[in-house]
Design an enzyme around this catalytic site. Structure first.
Site, PDB file in Angstrom:
ATOM      1  N   ASP A  78       0.896  -0.752   0.262  1.00 15.74           N
ATOM      2  CA  ASP A  78      -0.003  -0.076   0.322  1.00 15.74           C
ATOM      3  C   ASP A  78       0.867   1.355   0.100  1.00 15.74           C
ATOM      4  O   ASP A  78       1.453   1.207   0.957  1.00 15.74           O
ATOM      5  CB  ASP A  78      -0.559   0.407   1.101  1.00 15.74           C
ATOM      6  CG  ASP A  78      -2.132   1.210   1.045  1.00 15.74           C
ATOM      7  OD1 ASP A  78      -2.627   1.757   0.220  1.00 15.74           O
ATOM      8  OD2 ASP A  78      -2.449   1.497   2.860  1.00 15.74           O
ATOM      9  N   ASP A 286      -1.714   5.167  -5.793  1.00 11.54           N
ATOM     10  CA  ASP A 286      -1.855   4.339  -5.071  1.00 11.54           C
ATOM     11  C   ASP A 286      -2.259   3.353  -4.893  1.00 11.54           C
ATOM     12  O   ASP A 286      -3.347   2.771  -6.255  1.00 11.54           O
ATOM     13  CB  ASP A 286      -3.282   4.767  -3.757  1.00 11.54           C
ATOM     14  CG  ASP A 286      -3.854   3.944  -2.533  1.00 11.54           C
ATOM     15  OD1 ASP A 286      -3.182   3.211  -1.871  1.00 11.54           O
ATOM     16  OD2 ASP A 286      -5.088   4.180  -2.118  1.00 11.54           O
TER      17      ASP A 286
END
Ligand SMILES: *[C@@H]1O[C@H](CO)[C@@H](O)[C@H](O)[C@H]1NC(C)=O
Ligand SMILES: *[C@@H]1O[C@H](CO)[C@@H](O)[C@H](O)[C@H]1NC(C)=O
Ligand SMILES: *[C@@H]1O[C@H](CO)[C@@H](O)[C@H](O)[C@H]1NC(C)=O
Ligand SMILES: *[C@@H]1O[C@H](CO)[C@@H](O)[C@H](O)[C@H]1NC(C)=O
Ligand SMILES: *[C@@H]1O[C@H](CO)[C@@H](O)[C@H](O)[C@H]1NC(C)=O
Length: 405
Positions: A78, A286
């Protein structure tokens, strides 16, 4: 586990409809990093450090080993958050995972972090437990939450020459109440953001700098096929076809923000907003969000132009597909290509990165229409690109590549 296409496609479409991205609110404190690494910095310098990544149902799972003896952990890769955390015993209210929970009592290298330490202060939301330990509460934009204690543990990675590299005293969250949009293969999250608690901020200085590169495989890839995350000096993105865009530094200390000027659908250029301008840092890179998110104004123009460029009629009578732009086809579409015009960097996305099959015989545009002004460049779009994140030079580089090779 064997990758099961029908199951995973269904889940991917459910991710398309539920806002499912990770971002966080953390305070920055550069002092932490120096303090953690001073003691062991020369020991690991010669190696290029890596971790394998597998694609599984909308997320890319990074394999690292935690504890003594080392336990294999698969955590969500992440770039949109910084804390590294795993499900820990006891975890009564936690989502279910197929592997046994990490048990801190069985690890000789586990220690709690005290509540009055500077490390604990790096967590935006923390409090002192009755034993003066650092209890944290860390939330994500999709309402997923991990609650636990901040700990120090040994994290073991691998070098490019297959040596294992054990890093002591890495700060991790030992989660005891973890809830949200997780599946049973995900044992936690490996945060790679710019904040001080991320894996890259903690280990980068040992290996030649706070930088890493990833090459995410597309989701139709067998779960057994892994790509590598490279940390530090082994993360250079170089050679023909590399394009580089500046990171936009804002008060948000965690995210990788870049500026998207506009998008071309084949040769039709559409500026980021209909007024023709683009604000700095309007796109978040992201890896914890599957699809692309675009503001309504941009989405409408892009989706409309894609429709114009495809000769097939879109599906209009299938309620299970919602308002997504979908086509009846057994193989992915052969166009159009979309060029994302980031500042100084044109990134071409083919239908592998922009269309996903939610069910047999259907491919849908993996772009979500959202009300926010900022967009998200999610992990479908990032696949089959070697992407380098250089926190020190504040640059993000892209190079088209087959990540399964
Ligand atoms: C760490 O803190 C937790 C929560 O306060 C406690 O249950 C556990 O016993 C502590 N572990 C160690 C090794 O001190
Ligand atoms: C590292 O190990 C893997 C699997 O065990 C093997 O395929 C690979 O060739 C090894 N690499 C090196 C550089 O020894
Ligand atoms: C566990 O987390 C959930 C969701 O954040 C919360 O509603 C619940 O109160 C928490 N449970 C405990 C025991 O803290
Ligand atoms: C995108 O969302 C906006 C606001 O909800 C809506 O008005 C618009 O019709 C949507 N666009 C498409 C193509 O579905
Ligand atoms: C789309 O991009 C790919 C990869 O860059 C390229 O091979 C292909 O020819 C492009 N297709 C069109 C229609 O331009």
């Amino acid at each position: 586990m064997v990758f099961s296409p029908s199951f995973s496609y269904l889940t991917i479409i459910s991710l398309l409809f539920h806002l499912s991205y990770f971002s966080s609110i953390e305070a920055q404190n550069d002092g932490l990093i120096v303090k953690l690494f001073r003691k062991s910095s020369s020991k690991y310098m010669p190696n290029i450090v890596q971790a394998p990544i597998h694609a599984y149902i909308g997320q890319h799972l990074m394999e690292v080993y935690i504890g003594t003896p080392p336990i294999k952990i698969s955590g969500i890769t992440d770039t949109g958050s910084d804390l590294i955390w795993i499900n820990c015993v006891p975890c009564d209210g936690c989502y279910k995972q197929i592997n046994p929970l990490f048990d801190p009592r069985k690890s000789s290298s586990y220690s709690n972090v005290s509540c009055d330490s500077s490390e604990c202060n790096n967590l935006y939301s923390h409090e002192c437990s009755p034993e003066n330990q650092c209890s944290y509460n860390y939330g994500y934009a999709d309402n997923s939450v991990t609650q636990g204690v901040l700990a120090q543990e040994t994290v073991t990675l691998t070098s490019n020459t297959n040596e294992s590299i054990s890093l002591q005293n890495i700060l991790i969250g030992c989660g005891h109440n973890d809830t949200g949009t997780f599946n049973d293969h995900e044992m936690g999250i490996i945060g790679l953001g710019r904040g001080p608690l991320s894996l890259i901020s903690q280990i980068g200085p040992l290996f030649g700098g706070k930088k890493f590169s990833q090459c995410l495989v597309p989701f139709h890839t067998d779960i057994k096929i892994a790509s590598k995350m490279n940390f530090g000096k082994g993360s250079q993105v170089s050679g023909e076809g590399v394009v580089t865009t500046p990171m936009v530094i804002t008060p948000n200390p965690v995210s990788y923000l870049v500026t998207l000027l506009g998008i071309s659908v084949e040769d039709t250029y559409l500026p980021y907003n209909s007024k023709g301008d683009a604000s700095k840092g309007n796109m978040l890179i992201d890896s914890g969000t599957p699809p692309i998110y675009m503001p309504n104004d941009l989405y409408d123009r892009v989706a409309n132009e894609i429709k114009n460029k495809i000769s097939m009629e879109p599906i209009i009578n299938d309620p299970s597909l919602g308002t997504q732009l979908c086509y009846q086809t057994n193989i992915n579409l052969d166009g159009p290509n979309l060029t994302f015009h980031f500042e100084n960097a044109n990134v071409v996305l083919t239908p592998i990165q922009t269309f996903v099959p939610p069910k047999e015989g259907v491919f849908c545009l993996a772009i979500n229409n959202q009300t926010e002004e900022e967009g998200i460049f999610g992990n479908f779009a990032q696949s089959n690109y070697l992407i380098g994140f250089d926190i020190e030079k504040e640059l993000i580089s892209f190079k088209q590549m087959d990540c399964t090779k």
